[in-house]
Design an enzyme around this catalytic site. Structure first.
Site, PDB file in Angstrom:
ATOM      1  N   ASN A 101     -25.753  11.698 -40.836  1.00  0.00           N
ATOM      2  CA  ASN A 101     -26.239  10.989 -39.651  1.00  0.00           C
ATOM      3  C   ASN A 101     -27.488  10.190 -40.022  1.00  0.00           C
ATOM      4  O   ASN A 101     -27.766   9.147 -39.449  1.00  0.00           O
ATOM      5  CB  ASN A 101     -26.584  11.991 -38.541  1.00  0.00           C
ATOM      6  CG  ASN A 101     -27.286  11.331 -37.375  1.00  0.00           C
ATOM      7  OD1 ASN A 101     -26.677  10.559 -36.643  1.00  0.00           O
ATOM      8  ND2 ASN A 101     -28.579  11.581 -37.232  1.00  0.00           N
ATOM      9  N   HIS A 102     -28.234  10.726 -41.005  1.00  0.00           N
ATOM     10  CA  HIS A 102     -29.517  10.125 -41.353  1.00  0.00           C
ATOM     11  C   HIS A 102     -29.835  10.407 -42.817  1.00  0.00           C
ATOM     12  O   HIS A 102     -29.147  11.202 -43.465  1.00  0.00           O
ATOM     13  CB  HIS A 102     -30.617  10.712 -40.467  1.00  0.00           C
ATOM     14  CG  HIS A 102     -30.605  12.216 -40.459  1.00  0.00           C
ATOM     15  ND1 HIS A 102     -29.939  12.944 -39.501  1.00  0.00           N
ATOM     16  CD2 HIS A 102     -31.118  13.131 -41.303  1.00  0.00           C
ATOM     17  CE1 HIS A 102     -30.059  14.237 -39.754  1.00  0.00           C
ATOM     18  NE2 HIS A 102     -30.769  14.379 -40.859  1.00  0.00           N
ATOM     19  N   GLN A 119     -36.533  10.567 -40.554  1.00  0.00           N
ATOM     20  CA  GLN A 119     -35.086  10.659 -40.813  1.00  0.00           C
ATOM     21  C   GLN A 119     -34.360   9.489 -40.141  1.00  0.00           C
ATOM     22  O   GLN A 119     -33.696   9.667 -39.106  1.00  0.00           O
ATOM     23  CB  GLN A 119     -34.541  11.986 -40.278  1.00  0.00           C
ATOM     24  CG  GLN A 119     -35.029  13.204 -41.061  1.00  0.00           C
ATOM     25  CD  GLN A 119     -34.732  14.498 -40.354  1.00  0.00           C
ATOM     26  OE1 GLN A 119     -34.963  14.616 -39.144  1.00  0.00           O
ATOM     27  NE2 GLN A 119     -34.235  15.484 -41.072  1.00  0.00           N
ATOM     28  N   ASP A 160     -31.654   6.971 -38.909  1.00  0.00           N
ATOM     29  CA  ASP A 160     -30.197   7.128 -38.765  1.00  0.00           C
ATOM     30  C   ASP A 160     -29.456   6.076 -39.579  1.00  0.00           C
ATOM     31  O   ASP A 160     -29.817   4.889 -39.558  1.00  0.00           O
ATOM     32  CB  ASP A 160     -29.797   6.941 -37.294  1.00  0.00           C
ATOM     33  CG  ASP A 160     -29.881   8.246 -36.523  1.00  0.00           C
ATOM     34  OD1 ASP A 160     -30.770   9.055 -36.838  1.00  0.00           O
ATOM     35  OD2 ASP A 160     -29.052   8.447 -35.620  1.00  0.00           O
ATOM     36  N   ASP A 201     -23.054  17.896 -40.165  1.00  0.00           N
ATOM     37  CA  ASP A 201     -24.278  17.993 -39.375  1.00  0.00           C
ATOM     38  C   ASP A 201     -24.235  17.020 -38.197  1.00  0.00           C
ATOM     39  O   ASP A 201     -23.818  15.855 -38.351  1.00  0.00           O
ATOM     40  CB  ASP A 201     -25.463  17.624 -40.295  1.00  0.00           C
ATOM     41  CG  ASP A 201     -26.813  17.950 -39.696  1.00  0.00           C
ATOM     42  OD1 ASP A 201     -27.044  19.120 -39.372  1.00  0.00           O
ATOM     43  OD2 ASP A 201     -27.647  17.023 -39.565  1.00  0.00           O
ATOM     44  N   LEU A 229     -23.813  11.428 -35.160  1.00  0.00           N
ATOM     45  CA  LEU A 229     -23.252  10.637 -36.257  1.00  0.00           C
ATOM     46  C   LEU A 229     -22.311   9.552 -35.713  1.00  0.00           C
ATOM     47  O   LEU A 229     -22.297   8.425 -36.198  1.00  0.00           O
ATOM     48  CB  LEU A 229     -22.495  11.587 -37.208  1.00  0.00           C
ATOM     49  CG  LEU A 229     -21.622  10.979 -38.291  1.00  0.00           C
ATOM     50  CD1 LEU A 229     -22.487  10.259 -39.322  1.00  0.00           C
ATOM     51  CD2 LEU A 229     -20.794  12.053 -38.996  1.00  0.00           C
ATOM     52  N   GLU A 238     -20.799  20.601 -36.309  1.00  0.00           N
ATOM     53  CA  GLU A 238     -21.847  21.007 -35.367  1.00  0.00           C
ATOM     54  C   GLU A 238     -21.755  20.096 -34.149  1.00  0.00           C
ATOM     55  O   GLU A 238     -22.147  18.931 -34.202  1.00  0.00           O
ATOM     56  CB  GLU A 238     -23.227  20.857 -36.030  1.00  0.00           C
ATOM     57  CG  GLU A 238     -24.333  21.369 -35.137  1.00  0.00           C
ATOM     58  CD  GLU A 238     -25.725  20.890 -35.551  1.00  0.00           C
ATOM     59  OE1 GLU A 238     -26.694  21.568 -35.200  1.00  0.00           O
ATOM     60  OE2 GLU A 238     -25.850  19.828 -36.206  1.00  0.00           O
TER      61      GLU A 238
END
Ligand code: NOJ
Length: 567
Positions: free
Chosen positions: A107-108, A173, A175, A205, A210, A248
């Site tokens: 996602n990041h 972090q 994205d 994750d 995401l 997740e």
């Protein structure tokens, strides 16, 4: 039942065990856990009955989010070892029949990742469109700050290039822009790389974040993000038909269902989604000594597509999130299990492990793990749960539950021979310190939690009905008792648990059974009945339940008692 199915769709009755290499075992005495140390401990996991290891991020990282901030997707953090050590570890795990999956955190990236370093050099810089930029944070953009203790916005202004970038988590972090085909190709390369090195899949994750494209200028033009997830799964399956995605997704059940994909088929997106709702209702049931909240979650929980499965858990590496309870319910759980402000986090969760929340009551702790291994879903353990490790509130935030694994009642709990000041976290002392809570002290003690866990895992593997059968939550005739049955073509298993601090009697009506059946206790024999309970002509049974008692029962013909269980 036909056991070949359980080998084919292995994840549907796996025993998943999550660990962080950094805190598991130090193999070279430098104070950090590493792959060499982990490899040396593989037989603990094998003896316990683990069938799949989930490795938390072990990639190069500045470690500002415990490794969930990656600077190189194609390497091992040097503190944890080398790619060579990693391959040797995977090979050793495979030799013990243990599959390995690892976190896929795409996602990041870390703001130190070379892609982001390049991207922030200017609006025309290479990698610029690998991230999500805007001149002003969009009004229709995503909302909801994940870490409210440190962040107030999802957008951070980048002085160098004069635009804001999106960061769902910490501002360090940024994205990734998964709408960009180049990013998608790179994510596929990352997956392909680790699969070549033996991974049997990934714990993905933050899946909803995401896939999110809300607020992007061209959101309306972008393809359906779920098509992307299905593409990823197809890619994974082409490379290895046995590989899985465990996602997740902390959303209400109906929203989570979308992430399994293809509801009428076998499921073409995530193979497994964590059951965050069931987990939160479990704690509400525990706080109230009332099976009702968990029973209603199980009744509401949709059945995943045919080959997919819920992943169940008691604790994980994050705060025990209670965000899907109402405020009053959350306050009830806080009052019962984490009344001190220092035990709470982000206003929604607890930074504690189970044994301390349950005041160390062995019967109650055992009952919870008996639930984990008997209720429908694939159980996921977090390292240290098997020996009843506690949190250490001296560690910051979520790190309280990520302290070094306790192997023995020796220096640093047997985690490291190194300088205690270099360990990745404190070693708890007192009641939950390694003097009392460790693998070596529990290993040969038949009464220990570790022995109980091994028994539960053994029974769980012997009762594939629990994962493969149709299940039904029963009316148990006592509010503190949760009873459910699982019926497969050639077997019925019933699990009964008492959430109360006092004994209870469960009265069950078992359709399809009559006096030609008896129920055999699978977790130990009940002396007064010789280990079996009679079923009445009309299919009724009465079961005596100890305080916080757990019983697993198999319906058998009297002449076959014991014969349907593995020796
Ligand atoms: C979810 C992980 O479980 C958590 O530990 C992490 O901080 C965030 N995702 C960001 O990667």
């Amino acid at each position: 039942m036909d056991l070949t199915r359980t080998a084919d769709l292995w994840w549907r009755n796996a025993v998943v065990y999550c660990l962080d290499v950094e805190t598991y075992k130090d193999g070279n005495g430098d104070g950090h856990g590493d792959f060499r140390g982990l490899t040396q401990q593989i037989d603990h996991l094998d003896r316990l009955g683990v069938t799949c290891l989930w490795l938390m991020p072990f990639f190069p990282t500045p470690d500002r989010d415990d490794g969930y901030d990656i600077t190189d997707f194609y390497n091992v953090d040097p503190r944890l070892g080398t790619l060579g050590d990693f391959v040797e570890f995977v090979r050793t795990a495979q030799d013990r029949g243990i599959r390995v999956i690892c976190d896929l955190v795409v996602n990041h990236v870390s703001d130190q990742h070379p892609w982001f370093q390049q991207a922030r050099k200017g609006r025309d810089a290479p990698y610029r469109d690998w991230f999500v930029w805007c001149d002003e944070p969009p009004k229709d953009g995503p909302t909801g700050v994940v870490f409210p203790d440190q962040e107030t916005s999802l957008w951070e202004y980048d002085e160098a290039s004069g635009q804001y970038y999106l960061h769902r988590f910490y501002k360090h972090q940024p994205d990734l822009n998964v709408a960009n085909p180049a990013v998608r190709d790179e994510i596929a390369r990352v997956i392909g790389f680790w699969m070549e090195l033996g991974m049997s899949g990934f714990r993905v994750d933050a899946v909803p974040f995401l896939l999110e494209t809300q607020g992007q200028d061209d959101a309306g033009l972008l393809p359906d993000p779920h098509d992307y997830l299905a593409d990823l799964r197809a890619f994974l399956s082409r490379r290895n038909g046995q590989a899985v995605l465990l996602g997740e997704v902390n959303l209400p059940y109906q929203d989570t269902m979308r992430f399994f994909g293809d509801p009428d088929g076998v499921g073409d997106e995530l193979n497994m989604c964590f059951d965050f709702i069931g987990m939160q209702r479990l704690y509400l049931s525990l706080a109230r000594a009332d099976a009702g909240p968990l029973a209603s979650a199980l009744r509401e929980r949709p059945v995943p597509p045919r080959d997919a499965q819920w992943a169940t858990f008691v604790r994980n590496h994050d705060e025990l999130t209670l965000d899907k309870l109402t405020e009053d319910e959350r306050n009830e759980v806080f009052a019962a299990f984490g009344p001190e402000p220092d035990m709470q986090l982000y206003g929604r969760g607890l930074r504690r492990r189970l044994p301390t929340m349950l005041d160390g009551d062995p019967a109650r702790i055992r009952m919870v793990y008996s639930l984990l291994f008997s209720l429908p879903g694939t159980p996921v353990l977090f390292y240290g749960e098997e020996i009843g490790m506690a949190e250490d509130l001296r560690a910051e935030g979520r790190l309280a539950v990520r302290t070094p694994m306790q192997w023995a009642p020796v220096h640093a709990g047997g985690f490291s021979t190194g300088d205690p000041s270099r360990l990745p976290g404190p070693i708890p002392d007192g009641e939950y310190g390694p003097e009392r809570v460790s693998v070596s002290s529990q290993r040969r003690d038949r009464e220990s939690l570790l022995s109980w866990m091994s028994t539960l895992i053994e029974r769980y593997r012997e009762c594939p009905e629990l994962r493969w059968g149709d299940y039904d939550v029963l009316d148990a005739g006592a509010s503190s008792v949760l009873a459910y049955r699982a019926d497969a073509a050639d077997g019925t298993v019933i699990a009964v648990h008492n959430f109360a601090d006092s004994p209870a009697e469960a009265r069950l009506a078992l359709d399809g059974l009559d006096a030609s059946w008896v129920l055999t206790d699978l977790l130990g024999s009940d002396v007064s009945t010789g280990g079996t309970t009679k079923v009445s002509d009309g299919g009724e049974v009465r079961l005596r339940m100890d305080r916080y008692g757990s019983r697993w029962l198999r319906a058998e013909r009297p002449e076959a008692v014991g014969g349907t269980m593995a020796p």
